[in-house]
Scaffold this active site. Structure first.
Site, PDB file in Angstrom:
ATOM      1  N   CYS B 137      42.599  35.957 132.221  1.00  0.00           N
ATOM      2  CA  CYS B 137      42.222  34.562 132.493  1.00  0.00           C
ATOM      3  C   CYS B 137      41.513  34.431 133.836  1.00  0.00           C
ATOM      4  O   CYS B 137      40.476  33.769 133.942  1.00  0.00           O
ATOM      5  CB  CYS B 137      43.453  33.668 132.461  1.00  0.00           C
ATOM      6  SG  CYS B 137      44.784  34.193 133.566  1.00  0.00           S
ATOM      7  N   HIS B 217      46.502  28.468 137.312  1.00  0.00           N
ATOM      8  CA  HIS B 217      46.121  29.125 138.562  1.00  0.00           C
ATOM      9  C   HIS B 217      45.103  28.240 139.282  1.00  0.00           C
ATOM     10  O   HIS B 217      44.355  27.498 138.643  1.00  0.00           O
ATOM     11  CB  HIS B 217      45.441  30.475 138.297  1.00  0.00           C
ATOM     12  CG  HIS B 217      46.262  31.443 137.506  1.00  0.00           C
ATOM     13  ND1 HIS B 217      47.501  31.887 137.897  1.00  0.00           N
ATOM     14  CD2 HIS B 217      45.992  32.086 136.333  1.00  0.00           C
ATOM     15  CE1 HIS B 217      47.961  32.760 137.003  1.00  0.00           C
ATOM     16  NE2 HIS B 217      47.073  32.892 136.047  1.00  0.00           N
TER      17      HIS B 217
END
Lengths: 348, 348
Positions: B137, B217
């Site tokens: 990711c 994140h």
């Protein structure tokens, strides 16, 4: 003896009062508060003089006062203002009326005082001033590392990402509770310009992120240098600063919680970490770009600076003497592991 | 129709299966699992074929199977391996025995597949391969922004601080609980080198910090560019990427939680944010140094990449066609606010 008063007895004020009380050349005359709460009672239990602004004096029934804030400010050689952000600026004229040199905190704007203070960088400037502002915890930490790096290697540009604790453990009204938030989204955050109040010649950009922790701030620092040191040399230079500590990999210090635990295990008041801590393993140089992780205890790294600022304004020690005296009295130096033994080449 | 099997039905597998099922040119033959748990039951409820490795088949009593993993792999045109990190590499020979093109995930090493996949960067390379690895990711997000920046302005050096969520909401055994931890303390983290698997010509260093959040994140990104754009031009360039979204200040999106909430409000499955989101206000340029905040939903930004990787290995669409088809079928594009109206100079 330098007679000292501390106006405000919150997170910073209580710590500065304790630190002043430990100095061999200072006398803590007292602290001033506006609320007769458990912290006020603790101050009396510690034997500190307790004062309040005249308007607040009649609140203090269960916790008796020794006098008014004016009595305190009148009777000391220096006052440390640790009142909430913005109140310090309102208090400045009051200190000036009493000709009392004053130390302010980093929550105030730079113009609250004649100069911005970090002991290793601007002590001499404070000696010629009546007022000094000890910069914020983050600015203090960045200045402690960028000053030496700039002198030794030349800082072309520094960039730091500040992963900020959302609030202190005693601030349940703060957050976030499960988020990482740009704080502020705009770049740079105020920290970069604030570092330049201390180090005008250092070019630095900062980005700040708020996360749901309470223990410490953690900075990811990048410094593009004018000359390229070996990583070991840069680490050794940073470690030379009397308030910067290298964290060796063998110490098992995985994060901020371990640093606070180490401080507790060494019997420090409130588990305070006065030093800015750098993971040795993180100190990396690639093509004159230096990288490292820097931990900053928001509640305490400015405490020794406040003590030094008092001496700079009202004493006669020079910077090196003051820093050494403060560090000695507080016990600065976590010594996470014993120094490596120098292994001599054996005779066999 | 491209017949597709998904081996593994965890965080990524379930999302890839749903995304494949939505594609007009794909048929989801089924998914393979090793446990007959609530997720397996959910797969059946969705009408997906359910398969298990032969060794595990006798576990499946309450949740009946349609066949073995071997049956699945034998009958499809491509398999997506979403098994736990490291298992994919063990599975590769099995897929090769059946001559079934395979897509692996970023938890595997780069050598698990012939190439590392990000649709906007390496689609053509995948068209000439039998195996592709969709990168993690974080690597996907960084590649989506650094590729266009490098082509348009030239990336001299990129530096990113990754403020990583400690675990997904369904990972109660992860942490930290109240800490910001260098993760790892060594610099660079693995993300920088992984970006270079996709963009070998881009010089990038990454530092990673783990914090107690579950949602997304958040990267603080710095890019030293070879030529200096206006911030507005750089923001517009980033926004052009079909899987990057600018977050306007007026949208009131203060952090990652607001991004997930926006996805929920748009009826997206699981509140997924397939786009990498950049706060418009954060896009700043100073002396050819570009800065911005980039949010990355760890559970979903690779999902559209997996769909495109299937087409690259087993279909005949080109990159632009595939990306457009995937985005259309999923509904990529958060559209946080309506486009600004073009205000014409009025005639009065």
């Amino acid at each position: 003896m330098i007679r000292v008063g501390v106006n405000g007895y919150g997170t910073i004020g209580k710590r500065v009062a304790d630190a002043v009380a430990l100095q061999p050349d200072m006398e803590l005359v007292g602290v001033a508060k506006t609320s007769p709460n458990a912290e006020a009672a603790a101050a009396r239990q510690r034997g500190y003089g307790l004062y309040a602004p005249a308007d607040y004096a009649d609140r203090f029934e269960r916790v008796p006062l020794d006098g008014t804030l004016e009595d305190l400010v009148e009777s000391v050689d220096a006052v440390v203002d640790t009142t909430p952000s913005g109140i310090g600026a309102q208090n400045r004229p009051f200190y000036e009326e009493h000709d009392t040199p004053a130390v302010f905190q980093g929550g105030e704007g730079a113009d609250v005082a004649e100069m911005s203070f970090v002991a290793s960088e601007t002590y001499e400037e404070a000696q010629n001033s009546e007022t000094a502002r000890v910069v914020s915890c983050n600015t203090t930490g960045l200045s402690r590392v960028l000053g030496p790096l700039d002198r030794e290697y030349g800082v072309e540009r520094a960039r730091a990402t500040l992963v900020r604790r959302g609030g202190d453990a005693t601030q349940p009204n703060r957050g976030p509770i499960n988020d990482s938030m740009p704080d502020p989204p705009a770049v740079p955050s105020h920290h970069g310009p604030d570092v330049q109040e201390v180090l005008p010649e250092v070019d630095v950009d900062t980005m700040a992120v708020k996360v749901p922790t309470t223990l410490m701030h953690l900075h990811a620092v990048n410094v593009s240098l004018e000359s390229e040191p070996a990583a070991e040399a840069a680490a050794a230079l940073l470690d030379e600063h009397p308030r910067v500590e290298l964290v060796p990999g063998e110490a098992g210090v995985e994060g901020c919680a371990h640093l606070r635990e180490a401080a507790d295990d060494r019997g420090r008041p409130r588990g305070d970490v006065w030093e800015n801590c750098i993971w040795d393993e993180s100190v990396t140089v690639r093509d004159a770009d230096l990288y490292f992780f820097l931990a900053i205890h928001q509640e305490s790294d400015v405490v020794p600076e406040n003590v030094d600022a008092i001496r700079a304004l009202a004493g006669d020690a020079d910077a090196a003497e003051s820093v050494a005296r403060t560090n000695e009295a507080l016990g600065v130096g976590l010594d996470l592991l014993p120094e490596e033994r120098q292994v001599e080449a054996g005779a066999d």
